[in-house]
Design a protein around this motif. Structure first.
Motif, PDB file in Angstrom:
ATOM      1  N   SER A   1       0.840  -1.221   0.000  1.00 44.23           N
ATOM      2  CA  SER A   1       0.000   0.000   0.000  1.00 44.23           C
ATOM      3  C   SER A   1       0.866   1.260   0.000  1.00 44.23           C
ATOM      4  CB  SER A   1      -0.910   0.018   1.238  1.00 44.23           C
ATOM      5  OG  SER A   1      -1.780  -1.061   1.265  1.00 44.23           O
TER       6      SER A   1
ATOM      7  N   ALA B   1      -0.537   4.748   0.998  1.00 45.73           N
ATOM      8  CA  ALA B   1      -1.220   4.929   2.289  1.00 45.73           C
ATOM      9  C   ALA B   1      -0.305   5.486   3.373  1.00 45.73           C
ATOM     10  CB  ALA B   1      -1.813   3.591   2.752  1.00 45.73           C
ATOM     11  N   PHE B   2       1.006   5.493   3.121  1.00 42.57           N
ATOM     12  CA  PHE B   2       1.934   5.823   4.200  1.00 42.57           C
ATOM     13  C   PHE B   2       2.985   6.843   3.771  1.00 42.57           C
ATOM     14  CE2 PHE B   2       0.575   1.352   4.702  1.00 42.57           C
ATOM     15  CZ  PHE B   2      -0.186   1.517   5.860  1.00 42.57           C
TER      16      PHE B   2
ATOM     17  N   TRP C   1      -2.907  -1.194   8.720  1.00 43.48           N
ATOM     18  CA  TRP C   1      -2.856  -1.998   7.488  1.00 43.48           C
ATOM     19  C   TRP C   1      -3.441  -3.375   7.757  1.00 43.48           C
ATOM     20  CZ3 TRP C   1       0.082  -6.498   6.003  1.00 43.48           C
ATOM     21  CH2 TRP C   1       0.019  -6.794   4.627  1.00 43.48           C
TER      22      TRP C   1
ATOM     23  N   ARG D   1      -9.081  -8.597   4.451  1.00 39.51           N
ATOM     24  CA  ARG D   1      -9.931  -7.393   4.473  1.00 39.51           C
ATOM     25  C   ARG D   1     -11.419  -7.746   4.445  1.00 39.51           C
ATOM     26  NH1 ARG D   1      -6.002  -3.825   0.462  1.00 39.51           N
ATOM     27  NH2 ARG D   1      -4.321  -3.803   2.003  1.00 39.51           N
ATOM     28  N   GLY D   2     -12.233  -6.809   4.912  1.00 34.76           N
ATOM     29  CA  GLY D   2     -13.680  -6.988   4.873  1.00 34.76           C
ATOM     30  C   GLY D   2     -14.219  -7.898   5.956  1.00 34.76           C
ATOM     31  N   LYS D   3     -13.424  -8.169   6.994  1.00 37.05           N
ATOM     32  CA  LYS D   3     -13.852  -9.068   8.069  1.00 37.05           C
ATOM     33  C   LYS D   3     -13.965  -8.350   9.412  1.00 37.05           C
ATOM     34  CE  LYS D   3     -11.190 -12.800   5.874  1.00 37.05           C
ATOM     35  NZ  LYS D   3     -12.306 -13.407   5.155  1.00 37.05           N
TER      36      LYS D   3
ATOM     37  N   ILE E   1     -11.578  -6.465  10.811  1.00 41.49           N
ATOM     38  CA  ILE E   1     -10.314  -6.404  11.561  1.00 41.49           C
ATOM     39  C   ILE E   1      -9.921  -4.960  11.876  1.00 41.49           C
ATOM     40  CG2 ILE E   1      -7.822  -6.827  11.384  1.00 41.49           C
ATOM     41  CD1 ILE E   1      -8.456  -9.501  10.080  1.00 41.49           C
ATOM     42  N   ALA E   2     -10.073  -4.064  10.900  1.00 48.58           N
ATOM     43  CA  ALA E   2      -9.705  -2.662  11.159  1.00 48.58           C
ATOM     44  C   ALA E   2     -10.594  -2.059  12.243  1.00 48.58           C
ATOM     45  CB  ALA E   2      -9.805  -1.848   9.869  1.00 48.58           C
TER      46      ALA E   2
ATOM     47  N   ASN F   1      -7.860   7.557  -0.698  1.00 46.20           N
ATOM     48  CA  ASN F   1      -7.946   6.184  -0.176  1.00 46.20           C
ATOM     49  C   ASN F   1      -9.374   5.930   0.327  1.00 46.20           C
ATOM     50  OD1 ASN F   1      -7.689   3.770   1.181  1.00 46.20           O
ATOM     51  ND2 ASN F   1      -5.824   4.344   2.287  1.00 46.20           N
TER      52      ASN F   1
ATOM     53  N   TYR G   1     -12.879   5.220   8.489  1.00 43.98           N
ATOM     54  CA  TYR G   1     -12.794   6.200   9.573  1.00 43.98           C
ATOM     55  C   TYR G   1     -14.099   6.992   9.712  1.00 43.98           C
ATOM     56  CZ  TYR G   1      -7.861   4.962   9.248  1.00 43.98           C
ATOM     57  OH  TYR G   1      -6.678   4.258   9.221  1.00 43.98           O
TER      58      TYR G   1
HETATM   59  C1  LIG Z   1      -8.551   0.488   5.055  1.00 44.85           C
HETATM   60  C2  LIG Z   1      -8.342  -0.908   5.659  1.00 44.85           C
HETATM   61  C3  LIG Z   1      -7.436  -0.755   6.896  1.00 44.85           C
HETATM   62  C4  LIG Z   1      -9.701  -1.497   6.062  1.00 44.85           C
HETATM   63  O1  LIG Z   1      -9.449  -2.723   6.735  1.00 44.85           O
HETATM   64  P1  LIG Z   1     -10.597  -3.874   6.846  1.00 44.85           P
HETATM   65  O2  LIG Z   1     -10.181  -4.800   7.935  1.00 44.85           O
HETATM   66  O3  LIG Z   1     -10.857  -4.450   5.519  1.00 44.85           O
HETATM   67  O4  LIG Z   1     -11.849  -3.003   7.306  1.00 44.85           O
HETATM   68  P2  LIG Z   1     -13.141  -3.577   8.044  1.00 44.85           P
HETATM   69  O5  LIG Z   1     -13.464  -4.927   7.518  1.00 44.85           O
HETATM   70  O6  LIG Z   1     -12.958  -3.441   9.523  1.00 44.85           O
HETATM   71  O7  LIG Z   1     -14.231  -2.542   7.497  1.00 44.85           O
HETATM   72  C5  LIG Z   1     -14.812  -1.591   8.311  1.00 44.85           C
HETATM   73  C6  LIG Z   1     -15.481  -0.517   7.488  1.00 44.85           C
HETATM   74  O8  LIG Z   1     -14.544   0.192   6.701  1.00 44.85           O
HETATM   75  C7  LIG Z   1     -15.161   0.628   5.488  1.00 44.85           C
HETATM   76  N1  LIG Z   1     -14.460  -0.038   4.380  1.00 44.85           N
HETATM   77  C8  LIG Z   1     -13.552  -1.045   4.450  1.00 44.85           C
HETATM   78  N2  LIG Z   1     -13.121  -1.365   3.216  1.00 44.85           N
HETATM   79  C9  LIG Z   1     -13.758  -0.544   2.346  1.00 44.85           C
HETATM   80  C10 LIG Z   1     -13.729  -0.349   0.950  1.00 44.85           C
HETATM   81  N3  LIG Z   1     -12.924  -1.101   0.149  1.00 44.85           N
HETATM   82  N4  LIG Z   1     -14.495   0.625   0.409  1.00 44.85           N
HETATM   83  C11 LIG Z   1     -15.294   1.394   1.177  1.00 44.85           C
HETATM   84  N5  LIG Z   1     -15.373   1.259   2.532  1.00 44.85           N
HETATM   85  C12 LIG Z   1     -14.607   0.322   3.099  1.00 44.85           C
HETATM   86  C13 LIG Z   1     -16.595   0.164   5.540  1.00 44.85           C
HETATM   87  O9  LIG Z   1     -17.375   1.210   6.118  1.00 44.85           O
HETATM   88  C14 LIG Z   1     -16.503  -1.008   6.495  1.00 44.85           C
HETATM   89  O10 LIG Z   1     -17.684  -1.282   7.162  1.00 44.85           O
HETATM   90  P3  LIG Z   1     -18.797  -2.261   6.501  1.00 44.85           P
HETATM   91  O11 LIG Z   1     -18.058  -3.524   6.143  1.00 44.85           O
HETATM   92  O12 LIG Z   1     -19.796  -2.436   7.581  1.00 44.85           O
HETATM   93  O13 LIG Z   1     -19.290  -1.528   5.290  1.00 44.85           O
HETATM   94  C15 LIG Z   1      -7.690  -1.873   4.618  1.00 44.85           C
HETATM   95  O14 LIG Z   1      -8.425  -1.806   3.414  1.00 44.85           O
HETATM   96  C16 LIG Z   1      -6.242  -1.573   4.325  1.00 44.85           C
HETATM   97  O15 LIG Z   1      -5.346  -2.032   5.044  1.00 44.85           O
HETATM   98  N6  LIG Z   1      -5.966  -0.817   3.261  1.00 44.85           N
HETATM   99  C17 LIG Z   1      -4.586  -0.548   2.829  1.00 44.85           C
HETATM  100  C18 LIG Z   1      -3.792   0.265   3.849  1.00 44.85           C
HETATM  101  C19 LIG Z   1      -4.503   1.513   4.282  1.00 44.85           C
HETATM  102  O16 LIG Z   1      -5.168   2.156   3.496  1.00 44.85           O
HETATM  103  N7  LIG Z   1      -4.330   1.858   5.563  1.00 44.85           N
HETATM  104  C20 LIG Z   1      -4.929   3.046   6.147  1.00 44.85           C
HETATM  105  C21 LIG Z   1      -3.888   4.081   6.349  1.00 44.85           C
HETATM  106  S1  LIG Z   1      -4.609   5.592   6.997  1.00 44.85           S
END
Ligand SMILES: CC(C)(COP(=O)(O)OP(=O)(O)OC[C@H]1O[C@@H](n2cnc3c(N)ncnc32)[C@H](O)[C@@H]1OP(=O)(O)O)[C@@H](O)C(=O)NCCC(=O)NCCS
Length: 170
Positions: free
Chosen positions: A28, A31-32, A92, A98-100, A102-103, A130, A137
């Motif tokens: 990514s 993202a950083f 990250w 993703r989509g589970k 975890i974030a 992003n 968030y």
């Molecule tokens: C952003 C990121 C951290 C999300 O992690 P994740 O574990 O997949 O997120 P979650 O499953 O906890 O999703 C929580 C919410 O985030 C939002 N979300 C997550 N992925 C999304 C996507 N691809 N598009 C839109 N919204 C998204 C949704 O609101 C989601 O809630 P919902 O599933 O009820 O709709 C992950 O995609 C990632 O690591 N991305 C690359 C690195 C990055 O961007 N880091 C952030 C730096 S600031």
């Protein structure tokens, strides 16, 4: 349903931290603020010292997530010395995990920690393009603050500060 486990990295875990941080920077890059190439140049002593308790009074909470005996996510909480704001860095989740939720689980853990340390808010920065992270968030309740700056000195990408006030009465 996928089971995952959040744990705090200990100083001895620095090789694991180096491994997942490098993976995140490679996967990514937009993202950083730190680039993969810059991180590759860091000596192991620097990776190890990041996980050692800080001498400047700052508090750190480096978290990783294990799923199916594999490390799949990272997030780092930091409260600067004598401050009542907790910063979130290095969020990250590996593409396969993703989509589970975890974030969201990582944000819950960091929020509970910040509340326990009497912080008044959580803050982070996110690249404005992003959409996954911005969506995450916003869903969690963060709101954009006015501050914006370039992701990296020579980058056209812009990062936006976001913050979440913490309600100690809740
Ligand atoms: C952003 C990121 C951290 C999300 O992690 P994740 O574990 O997949 O997120 P979650 O499953 O906890 O999703 C929580 C919410 O985030 C939002 N979300 C997550 N992925 C999304 C996507 N691809 N598009 C839109 N919204 C998204 C949704 O609101 C989601 O809630 P919902 O599933 O009820 O709709 C992950 O995609 C990632 O690591 N991305 C690359 C690195 C990055 O961007 N880091 C952030 C730096 S600031």
């Amino acid at each position: 349903m996928s089971q995952f486990n959040i744990r705090v990295l200990k100083p001895k875990d620095w090789p694991l931290y180096k491994q997942i941080r490098l993976a995140s920077l490679q996967e990514s890059p937009d993202a950083f603020g730190l680039t993969y190439q810059q991180a590759l140049l860091l000596p192991d002593a620097d990776w190890a010292s990041l996980l050692n308790s800080t001498s400047d009074g700052a508090l750190s909470l480096p978290l990783v997530v294990d799923m199916n005996q594999e490390m799949v996510a990272l997030a780092w909480g930091l409260i600067p010395a004598n401050k009542d704001v907790a910063h979130i860095y290095q969020m990250w989740v590996a593409p396969k995990a993703r989509g589970k939720g975890i974030a969201i689980a990582l944000l819950d853990e960091l929020k509970a920690w910040a509340l326990a340390k009497q912080c008044k808010s959580l803050q982070l920065s996110v690249t404005t393009t992003n959409s996954a992270a911005v969506g995450l968030y916003h869903r969690y309740g963060f709101q954009a603050a006015s501050k914006q700056q370039a992701l990296q000195p020579d980058s056209a990408l812009v990062v936006q500060s976001m913050q979440l006030p913490l309600n100690h009465a809740a």
